[in-house]
Scaffold this motif. Structure first.
Motif, PDB file in Angstrom:
ATOM      1  N   SER A  64      31.779  -1.063 -15.898  1.00 26.82           N
ATOM      2  CA  SER A  64      31.408  -1.070 -17.317  1.00 26.82           C
ATOM      3  C   SER A  64      32.094   0.062 -18.054  1.00 26.82           C
ATOM      4  O   SER A  64      32.465   1.076 -17.446  1.00 26.82           O
ATOM      5  N   PRO A  65      32.223  -0.091 -19.380  1.00 23.30           N
ATOM      6  CA  PRO A  65      32.823   0.973 -20.181  1.00 23.30           C
ATOM      7  C   PRO A  65      32.155   2.324 -19.903  1.00 23.30           C
ATOM      8  O   PRO A  65      30.942   2.394 -19.686  1.00 23.30           O
ATOM      9  N   GLY A  66      32.956   3.358 -19.896  1.00 23.39           N
ATOM     10  CA  GLY A  66      32.437   4.702 -19.635  1.00 23.39           C
ATOM     11  C   GLY A  66      32.383   5.050 -18.153  1.00 23.39           C
ATOM     12  O   GLY A  66      32.052   6.167 -17.793  1.00 23.39           O
ATOM     13  N   GLY A  67      32.701   4.081 -17.319  1.00 19.72           N
ATOM     14  CA  GLY A  67      32.640   4.309 -15.870  1.00 19.72           C
ATOM     15  C   GLY A  67      33.807   5.110 -15.340  1.00 19.72           C
ATOM     16  O   GLY A  67      34.669   5.576 -16.093  1.00 19.72           O
ATOM     17  N   LYS A  68      33.818   5.244 -14.029  1.00 20.41           N
ATOM     18  CA  LYS A  68      34.773   6.142 -13.398  1.00 20.41           C
ATOM     19  C   LYS A  68      35.497   5.443 -12.249  1.00 20.41           C
ATOM     20  O   LYS A  68      34.878   4.680 -11.502  1.00 20.41           O
ATOM     21  N   VAL A  69      36.770   5.719 -12.119  1.00 22.87           N
ATOM     22  CA  VAL A  69      37.559   5.221 -10.986  1.00 22.87           C
ATOM     23  C   VAL A  69      38.182   6.422 -10.292  1.00 22.87           C
ATOM     24  O   VAL A  69      38.708   7.324 -10.955  1.00 22.87           O
ATOM     25  N   MET A  70      38.076   6.444  -8.976  1.00 20.61           N
ATOM     26  CA  MET A  70      38.628   7.564  -8.218  1.00 20.61           C
ATOM     27  C   MET A  70      39.597   7.057  -7.162  1.00 20.61           C
ATOM     28  O   MET A  70      39.299   6.084  -6.469  1.00 20.61           O
ATOM     29  N   VAL A  71      40.713   7.739  -7.049  1.00 20.30           N
ATOM     30  CA  VAL A  71      41.655   7.438  -5.970  1.00 20.30           C
ATOM     31  C   VAL A  71      41.927   8.753  -5.263  1.00 20.30           C
ATOM     32  O   VAL A  71      42.303   9.740  -5.903  1.00 20.30           O
ATOM     33  N   ALA A  72      41.709   8.785  -3.966  1.00 22.21           N
ATOM     34  CA  ALA A  72      41.923  10.030  -3.233  1.00 22.21           C
ATOM     35  C   ALA A  72      42.476   9.707  -1.848  1.00 22.21           C
ATOM     36  O   ALA A  72      42.188   8.650  -1.289  1.00 22.21           O
ATOM     37  N   ALA A  73      43.263  10.625  -1.330  1.00 19.61           N
ATOM     38  CA  ALA A  73      43.813  10.444   0.013  1.00 19.61           C
ATOM     39  C   ALA A  73      43.806  11.762   0.753  1.00 19.61           C
ATOM     40  O   ALA A  73      43.881  12.832   0.146  1.00 19.61           O
ATOM     41  N   TRP A  74      43.675  11.687   2.046  1.00 27.20           N
ATOM     42  CA  TRP A  74      43.736  12.893   2.887  1.00 27.20           C
ATOM     43  C   TRP A  74      44.114  12.501   4.306  1.00 27.20           C
ATOM     44  O   TRP A  74      44.097  11.326   4.668  1.00 27.20           O
ATOM     45  N   ASN A  75      44.420  13.517   5.103  1.00 26.88           N
ATOM     46  CA  ASN A  75      44.768  13.319   6.513  1.00 26.88           C
ATOM     47  C   ASN A  75      43.555  13.294   7.368  1.00 26.88           C
ATOM     48  O   ASN A  75      42.643  14.104   7.186  1.00 26.88           O
ATOM     49  N   THR A 116      33.599   1.084  -2.960  1.00 22.25           N
ATOM     50  CA  THR A 116      34.650   1.929  -2.392  1.00 22.25           C
ATOM     51  C   THR A 116      35.461   1.146  -1.368  1.00 22.25           C
ATOM     52  O   THR A 116      34.893   0.609  -0.417  1.00 22.25           O
ATOM     53  N   PHE A 117      36.748   1.081  -1.583  1.00 19.52           N
ATOM     54  CA  PHE A 117      37.654   0.505  -0.592  1.00 19.52           C
ATOM     55  C   PHE A 117      38.322   1.654   0.146  1.00 19.52           C
ATOM     56  O   PHE A 117      38.840   2.583  -0.477  1.00 19.52           O
ATOM     57  N   THR A 118      38.283   1.608   1.468  1.00 17.54           N
ATOM     58  CA  THR A 118      38.909   2.638   2.294  1.00 17.54           C
ATOM     59  C   THR A 118      40.063   2.027   3.076  1.00 17.54           C
ATOM     60  O   THR A 118      39.874   1.044   3.793  1.00 17.54           O
ATOM     61  N   LEU A 119      41.219   2.610   2.901  1.00 18.87           N
ATOM     62  CA  LEU A 119      42.406   2.128   3.595  1.00 18.87           C
ATOM     63  C   LEU A 119      42.851   3.208   4.566  1.00 18.87           C
ATOM     64  O   LEU A 119      42.798   4.403   4.237  1.00 18.87           O
ATOM     65  N   LEU A 156      43.788  -3.550  -6.410  1.00 17.04           N
ATOM     66  CA  LEU A 156      42.554  -2.762  -6.247  1.00 17.04           C
ATOM     67  C   LEU A 156      42.155  -2.079  -7.553  1.00 17.04           C
ATOM     68  O   LEU A 156      40.976  -2.060  -7.923  1.00 17.04           O
ATOM     69  N   LEU A 157      43.147  -1.527  -8.254  1.00 16.17           N
ATOM     70  CA  LEU A 157      42.811  -0.808  -9.485  1.00 16.17           C
ATOM     71  C   LEU A 157      42.446  -1.767 -10.605  1.00 16.17           C
ATOM     72  O   LEU A 157      41.554  -1.473 -11.403  1.00 16.17           O
ATOM     73  N   SER A 158      43.067  -2.940 -10.660  1.00 19.29           N
ATOM     74  CA  SER A 158      42.668  -3.864 -11.723  1.00 19.29           C
ATOM     75  C   SER A 158      41.254  -4.372 -11.462  1.00 19.29           C
ATOM     76  O   SER A 158      40.478  -4.546 -12.401  1.00 19.29           O
ATOM     77  N   ASN A 159      40.883  -4.554 -10.206  1.00 22.54           N
ATOM     78  CA  ASN A 159      39.480  -4.895  -9.911  1.00 22.54           C
ATOM     79  C   ASN A 159      38.549  -3.762 -10.335  1.00 22.54           C
ATOM     80  O   ASN A 159      37.524  -4.000 -10.968  1.00 22.54           O
ATOM     81  N   ALA A 160      38.909  -2.537  -9.957  1.00 24.84           N
ATOM     82  CA  ALA A 160      38.044  -1.392 -10.264  1.00 24.84           C
ATOM     83  C   ALA A 160      37.813  -1.302 -11.769  1.00 24.84           C
ATOM     84  O   ALA A 160      36.700  -1.024 -12.223  1.00 24.84           O
ATOM     85  N   ILE A 161      38.856  -1.572 -12.548  1.00 24.32           N
ATOM     86  CA  ILE A 161      38.709  -1.497 -14.007  1.00 24.32           C
ATOM     87  C   ILE A 161      37.920  -2.695 -14.534  1.00 24.32           C
ATOM     88  O   ILE A 161      37.007  -2.553 -15.345  1.00 24.32           O
ATOM     89  N   THR A 162      38.247  -3.897 -14.024  1.00 23.42           N
ATOM     90  CA  THR A 162      37.566  -5.109 -14.500  1.00 23.42           C
ATOM     91  C   THR A 162      36.073  -5.088 -14.200  1.00 23.42           C
ATOM     92  O   THR A 162      35.264  -5.483 -15.043  1.00 23.42           O
ATOM     93  N   TYR A 163      35.712  -4.639 -12.996  1.00 17.71           N
ATOM     94  CA  TYR A 163      34.323  -4.758 -12.565  1.00 17.71           C
ATOM     95  C   TYR A 163      33.533  -3.457 -12.747  1.00 17.71           C
ATOM     96  O   TYR A 163      32.567  -3.201 -12.035  1.00 17.71           O
ATOM     97  N   LEU A 174      53.903   6.453  -6.680  1.00 16.81           N
ATOM     98  CA  LEU A 174      53.717   5.002  -6.761  1.00 16.81           C
ATOM     99  C   LEU A 174      52.397   4.652  -7.459  1.00 16.81           C
ATOM    100  O   LEU A 174      52.352   3.807  -8.360  1.00 16.81           O
ATOM    101  N   ILE A 175      51.335   5.342  -7.096  1.00 19.35           N
ATOM    102  CA  ILE A 175      50.038   5.056  -7.719  1.00 19.35           C
ATOM    103  C   ILE A 175      50.040   5.489  -9.183  1.00 19.35           C
ATOM    104  O   ILE A 175      49.492   4.802 -10.046  1.00 19.35           O
ATOM    105  N   GLN A 176      50.707   6.610  -9.453  1.00 22.37           N
ATOM    106  CA  GLN A 176      50.815   7.036 -10.859  1.00 22.37           C
ATOM    107  C   GLN A 176      51.532   5.989 -11.710  1.00 22.37           C
ATOM    108  O   GLN A 176      51.136   5.731 -12.842  1.00 22.37           O
ATOM    109  N   SER A 177      52.550   5.368 -11.133  1.00 18.79           N
ATOM    110  CA  SER A 177      53.281   4.353 -11.906  1.00 18.79           C
ATOM    111  C   SER A 177      52.422   3.116 -12.140  1.00 18.79           C
ATOM    112  O   SER A 177      52.536   2.463 -13.181  1.00 18.79           O
ATOM    113  N   VAL A 178      51.544   2.804 -11.201  1.00 21.15           N
ATOM    114  CA  VAL A 178      50.625   1.669 -11.408  1.00 21.15           C
ATOM    115  C   VAL A 178      49.622   2.008 -12.512  1.00 21.15           C
ATOM    116  O   VAL A 178      49.366   1.208 -13.418  1.00 21.15           O
TER     117      VAL A 178
END
Ligand code: ATP
Ligand code: MG
Length: 157
Positions: free
Chosen positions: A60-71, A142-145, A51-58, A8-12
């Motif tokens: 700067s160019p060259g920055g990094k976005v991370m999505v990770a999940a664990w138990n 960082t948003f934690t869900l 969440l991802l459109s915010n991460a990209i919008t806010y 699902l996240i890959q498709s987004v």
């Protein structure tokens, strides 16, 4: 319906590839394959679109976005983090409010409405989850869900 959070996240992300490339951003994705959740896929997808459109919008160019999940015990922990402009501590408690935007001038230039995170919070709660934000100005956000961990019944063989 049981949904694979990884696909699902890959498709987004696929729908945002052009923006990510144009801003020369790095994207780090680390979601276990067995992270499944029983949800309405379209509503659950909206959480990550926002969440991802915010991460990209806010960020700067060259920055990094991370999505990770664990138990963690009987929960799934899912983080969406960026190396963006951050949110001042005095604004943090209000960002989930409808129409709340940190910097009116900057926000107007980027053309949103201030509804994205209010919708995210609502949709996380609809799925019995919790959301929490940490941020440092100039460093990132960082948003934690967290979601209760349930598994589809495995079929008897
Ligand atoms: P839209 O309704 O189009 O999403 P928006 O992005 O302004 O508009 P929200 O997504 O609700 O609205 O976010 C509210 C505010 O919180 C934003 O205007 C921005 O100031 C701040 N914000 C949200 N996410 C981030 C982030 N990842 N980094 C820095 N600031 C953020
Ligand atoms: Mg937004």
């Amino acid at each position: 319906k049981w949904v694979s959070v990884q696909s699902l996240i890959q498709s987004v992300i696929k729908t945002m590839e052009d923006q990510i490339r144009e801003k020369e951003m790095t994207l780090d994705l680390n979601i276990p394959e067995d992270f499944q959740i029983e949800v309405d896929p379209d509503r659950f997808r909206q959480i990550f679109i926002n969440l991802l459109s915010n991460a990209i919008t806010y960020t700067s160019p060259g920055g990094k976005v991370m999505v990770a999940a664990w138990n963690k015990q009987d929960h799934w922990v899912l983080k969406v983090a960026d190396t963006g402009i951050g949110i001042p501590p005095e604004d943090l408690p209000r960002i989930f409010e409808r129409f709340y935007r940190v910097d009116k001038a900057r926000a107007r230039a980027s053309g949103g409405t201030g509804l994205g995170l209010a919708i995210v919070k609502h949709l996380v709660e609809v799925h019995d989850g919790k959301i929490h934000v940490e941020s440092e100005v100039g460093k990132g956000t960082t948003f934690t869900l967290t979601f209760e961990r349930k598994q589809p019944e495995t079929e008897e063989k």
